[in-house]
Write a protein that holds these residues in place. Structure first.
Motif, PDB file in Angstrom:
ATOM      1  N   ILE A 167      -7.253   9.278  -5.046  1.00  0.00           N
ATOM      2  CA  ILE A 167      -6.861  10.371  -4.074  1.00  0.00           C
ATOM      3  C   ILE A 167      -6.749  10.043  -2.552  1.00  0.00           C
ATOM      4  O   ILE A 167      -5.916  10.416  -1.777  1.00  0.00           O
ATOM      5  N   PRO A 168      -7.780   9.591  -1.922  1.00  0.00           N
ATOM      6  CA  PRO A 168      -7.948   9.133  -0.518  1.00  0.00           C
ATOM      7  C   PRO A 168      -6.840   7.957  -0.270  1.00  0.00           C
ATOM      8  O   PRO A 168      -6.175   8.136   0.790  1.00  0.00           O
ATOM      9  N   LEU A 169      -6.580   7.218  -1.167  1.00  0.00           N
ATOM     10  CA  LEU A 169      -5.637   5.920  -0.948  1.00  0.00           C
ATOM     11  C   LEU A 169      -4.326   6.564  -1.023  1.00  0.00           C
ATOM     12  O   LEU A 169      -3.388   6.228  -0.319  1.00  0.00           O
ATOM     13  N   MET A 170      -3.867   7.609  -1.967  1.00  0.00           N
ATOM     14  CA  MET A 170      -2.565   7.948  -2.062  1.00  0.00           C
ATOM     15  C   MET A 170      -2.290   9.080  -0.819  1.00  0.00           C
ATOM     16  O   MET A 170      -1.177   9.071  -0.330  1.00  0.00           O
ATOM     17  N   GLN A 171      -3.390   9.716  -0.497  1.00  0.00           N
ATOM     18  CA  GLN A 171      -3.033  10.538   0.803  1.00  0.00           C
ATOM     19  C   GLN A 171      -2.858   9.654   1.832  1.00  0.00           C
ATOM     20  O   GLN A 171      -1.932  10.101   2.621  1.00  0.00           O
ATOM     21  N   ASP A 172      -3.464   8.665   2.079  1.00  0.00           N
ATOM     22  CA  ASP A 172      -3.437   7.570   3.149  1.00  0.00           C
ATOM     23  C   ASP A 172      -1.985   7.038   3.236  1.00  0.00           C
ATOM     24  O   ASP A 172      -1.354   6.858   4.140  1.00  0.00           O
ATOM     25  N   GLN A 173      -1.522   6.799   2.122  1.00  0.00           N
ATOM     26  CA  GLN A 173       0.003   6.117   2.006  1.00  0.00           C
ATOM     27  C   GLN A 173       1.087   7.093   2.138  1.00  0.00           C
ATOM     28  O   GLN A 173       2.174   6.900   2.550  1.00  0.00           O
ATOM     29  N   GLY A 174       0.847   8.424   1.924  1.00  0.00           N
ATOM     30  CA  GLY A 174       1.962   9.660   2.193  1.00  0.00           C
ATOM     31  C   GLY A 174       2.826   9.429   1.362  1.00  0.00           C
ATOM     32  O   GLY A 174       2.696   8.968  -0.041  1.00  0.00           O
ATOM     33  N   THR A 175       4.105   9.849   1.477  1.00  0.00           N
ATOM     34  CA  THR A 175       5.085  10.075   0.476  1.00  0.00           C
ATOM     35  C   THR A 175       6.401   9.529   0.902  1.00  0.00           C
ATOM     36  O   THR A 175       7.432   9.642   0.499  1.00  0.00           O
ATOM     37  N   ALA A 176       6.146   8.642   2.204  1.00  0.00           N
ATOM     38  CA  ALA A 176       7.433   8.400   2.680  1.00  0.00           C
ATOM     39  C   ALA A 176       8.197   7.258   1.752  1.00  0.00           C
ATOM     40  O   ALA A 176       9.548   7.176   1.385  1.00  0.00           O
ATOM     41  N   ASP A 177       7.459   6.347   1.142  1.00  0.00           N
ATOM     42  CA  ASP A 177       7.980   5.469   0.163  1.00  0.00           C
ATOM     43  C   ASP A 177       8.735   6.221  -1.177  1.00  0.00           C
ATOM     44  O   ASP A 177       9.724   5.752  -1.330  1.00  0.00           O
ATOM     45  N   GLU A 178       8.056   7.030  -1.679  1.00  0.00           N
ATOM     46  CA  GLU A 178       8.803   7.909  -2.868  1.00  0.00           C
ATOM     47  C   GLU A 178       9.905   8.545  -2.471  1.00  0.00           C
ATOM     48  O   GLU A 178      10.807   8.427  -3.055  1.00  0.00           O
ATOM     49  N   GLU A 179       9.958   9.287  -1.240  1.00  0.00           N
ATOM     50  CA  GLU A 179      10.993   9.981  -0.682  1.00  0.00           C
ATOM     51  C   GLU A 179      12.205   8.948  -0.341  1.00  0.00           C
ATOM     52  O   GLU A 179      13.414   9.202  -0.703  1.00  0.00           O
ATOM     53  N   ALA A 180      11.960   7.779   0.171  1.00  0.00           N
ATOM     54  CA  ALA A 180      12.869   6.873   0.195  1.00  0.00           C
ATOM     55  C   ALA A 180      13.749   6.201  -0.977  1.00  0.00           C
ATOM     56  O   ALA A 180      14.855   6.169  -1.134  1.00  0.00           O
ATOM     57  N   ALA A 181      12.961   6.110  -2.077  1.00  0.00           N
ATOM     58  CA  ALA A 181      13.420   5.548  -3.388  1.00  0.00           C
ATOM     59  C   ALA A 181      14.314   6.799  -3.879  1.00  0.00           C
ATOM     60  O   ALA A 181      15.087   6.547  -4.526  1.00  0.00           O
ATOM     61  N   LEU A 182      13.713   8.079  -4.052  1.00  0.00           N
ATOM     62  CA  LEU A 182      14.345   9.133  -4.593  1.00  0.00           C
ATOM     63  C   LEU A 182      15.785   9.311  -3.664  1.00  0.00           C
ATOM     64  O   LEU A 182      16.836   9.627  -4.566  1.00  0.00           O
TER      65      LEU A 182
END
Length: 287
Positions: A167-182
């Protein structure tokens, strides 16, 4: 002393060398008395009668049955917690929804509830006089004093480990990479497999490692639901207790040494993963 030169005898927070030495000495003494000494005692007692007696104790039929059951429970519980942990962390870290705080509280619940209490809850649910016990008995389904009850108890106590690492790891990474891939046309599964999973793989391995160690070493909850049937529902920790209560101390310590080896291997792998993560201790996974 020249400006900008730090006195190595003083710590960054200002303690003198004597105070620092006393604090370090107290810590090392505490670890020696309450960690290293008991660990040495376990192995000393385990091999007190020689390697042949140790081998006989750990290869005795009941010990092998306990080891097989322990491994079976871990093989079932750890993958289930892995799937749940990833799904829960993904939902909490990547989305906003009502009840998120409640979900986080429920994930942390096993940290605040005694394992014995969690085992008693399953007795109240699935026991002969419990809520579901008569229906289960009427349909020939055994939960308590069988493998399903042990798996359920283990699942409860190990549920937070993977999720609380991610949870804290994924919160720190945010969603920018997934949004770019999508945005480039990748599917959801392809995005998870090629973007999200590589970003969380070391934290995921860390959580799985802790989950597996707890699953194989759990005593309280499993003790309540197992029934202590030798050769059938005893895991390794329960088998150690039975041997000790029978005053078979060499065999008890011999089997306990297997759990000690597991703890040492877990510690080595934990240290290696922390070094691989590159920022000290990862997010905390327990109280």
């Amino acid at each position: 002393m020249a400006r900008g030169t730090r006195d190595w005898r003083r710590s960054p927070v200002g303690e003198p060398a004597l105070a620092r030495g006393v604090l370090i000495g107290v810590v090392l003494l505490f670890l020696a008395l309450f960690l290293l000494l008991p660990l040495v005692a376990v192995f000393a007692e385990a091999f007190r009668l020689g390697p042949a007696a140790w081998i006989a104790a750990v290869t005795e039929p009941d010990a092998l049955a306990a080891l097989r059951l322990t491994l079976l429970v871990a093989v079932i519980a750890v993958p289930l917690n892995l799937v749940f942990g990833v799904a829960a962390a993904w939902a909490i870290a990547k989305f906003e929804f009502r009840g998120k705080a409640v979900l986080i509280t429920l994930i942390d619940l096993p940290f605040s509830v005694s394992p014995v209490i969690s085992g008693l809850v399953y007795v109240l649910l699935f026991g002969g006089g419990g809520l579901l016990g008569p229906w289960l008995k009427g349909h020939g389904i055994e939960i308590l004093f069988a493998v399903p009850g042990i798996v359920l108890a283990t699942l409860f106590v190990t549920l937070p480990f993977v999720a609380r690492e991610l949870i804290p790891l994924m919160q720190d990474q945010g969603t920018a990479d997934e949004e770019a891939a999508l945005s480039l046309g990748a599917s959801g599964w392809h995005t998870f497999r090629t973007v999200t999973l590589p970003n969380i793989r070391w934290g995921l391995l860390y959580g799985v490692l802790l989950c597996n160690a707890r699953a194989m070493g759990e005593f309280g909850a499993v003790s309540v639901v197992s029934g202590h049937i030798r050769g059938l529902t005893n895991t390794v920790p329960l088998h150690v207790e039975i041997l000790y209560n029978e005053y078979n101390f060499p065999a008890a310590f011999a089997v306990a040494s297997l759990l000690a080896v597991l703890a040492l291997v877990t510690l080595v792998l934990k240290t290696a993963l922390e070094a691989r993560l590159g920022h000290g201790t990862p997010s905390r996974a327990g109280p």
